[in-house]
Design a protein around this motif. Structure first.
Motif, PDB file in Angstrom:
ATOM      1  N   GLY A   1       0.224   5.686   0.488  1.00  0.00           N
ATOM      2  CA  GLY A   1      -0.762   6.726   0.706  1.00  0.00           C
ATOM      3  C   GLY A   1      -0.374   7.633   1.856  1.00  0.00           C
ATOM      4  O   GLY A   1       0.800   7.704   2.230  1.00  0.00           O
TER       5      GLY A   1
ATOM      6  N   ALA B   1       0.846  -1.193   0.000  1.00  0.00           N
ATOM      7  CA  ALA B   1       0.000   0.000   0.000  1.00  0.00           C
ATOM      8  C   ALA B   1       0.882   1.243   0.000  1.00  0.00           C
ATOM      9  O   ALA B   1       2.018   1.213   0.456  1.00  0.00           O
ATOM     10  CB  ALA B   1      -0.903   0.021   1.227  1.00  0.00           C
TER      11      ALA B   1
ATOM     12  N   GLU C   1       0.941   3.251  -6.550  1.00  0.00           N
ATOM     13  CA  GLU C   1      -0.465   2.887  -6.300  1.00  0.00           C
ATOM     14  C   GLU C   1      -0.913   1.805  -7.272  1.00  0.00           C
ATOM     15  O   GLU C   1      -1.625   0.862  -6.881  1.00  0.00           O
ATOM     16  CB  GLU C   1      -1.359   4.108  -6.419  1.00  0.00           C
TER      17      GLU C   1
END
Length: 167
Positions: free
Chosen positions: A103, A101, A159
């Motif tokens: 972010g 992941a 991403e």
């Protein structure tokens, strides 16, 4: 290949001269204090404090004005290099198929942060906000975390890799 360089703030010529003058003055002052302490107490190892100050100030100057990070996504890997002037050294290399992941830092730490140490590849006061990357460590184990400052292109590539790995 996608590449980005994150630099700190540059120092103007006048500010650079003031920094060098301040460095020289601080070394002289600490040297005088070291000599005064040596004469009054007989302590002869104060020169180590002078050299420690010189090294600390030199490192601070380099980190403020010369150091940068270069982020590269290429050939199925995400590379982070620490760049000093013309010299670069790879400090992190992550296979894109291990990206879990990417972010906002708080969100990634909440999902993957189970109180472990994390790596940082950021420059203070750079124009890009901090993001976090979670990736599977080689050989298994808990996810590794990395805080960095990607631009939109690097972030989109990571991403995409995270989405592909989730399937």
């Amino acid at each position: 290949m996608i590449q980005q360089v994150v630099r700190g703030r540059s120092v103007s010529r006048g500010a650079g001269l003031l920094i060098v003058a301040g460095l020289a003055v601080s070394i002289v002052l600490v040297s005088w204090i070291e000599r005064a302490v040596a004469m009054t107490t007989g302590f002869q190892y104060g020169a180590f404090a002078v050299w420690a100050l010189v090294v600390a100030e030199a490192v601070a100057i380099v980190r403020l004005s010369v150091m940068a990070y270069r982020y590269t996504v290429s050939d199925g890997r995400f590379f982070i290099e620490r760049v000093y002037g013309d010299h670069a050294r790879i400090v992190h290399s992550v296979q894109l198929n291990r990206v879990l992941a990417v972010g906002p830092r708080d969100e990634i730490f909440r999902r993957f942060g189970n109180a472990q140490a994390y790596d940082r590849a950021v420059i203070k006061k750079a124009e890009f906000p901090e993001k976090a990357l979670a990736y599977a460590a080689e050989g298994g184990g808990a996810a590794r975390l990395l805080v960095f400052q990607p631009n939109e292109e690097i972030l989109a590539a990571l991403e995409k890799a995270a989405l592909e790995n989730a399937e």
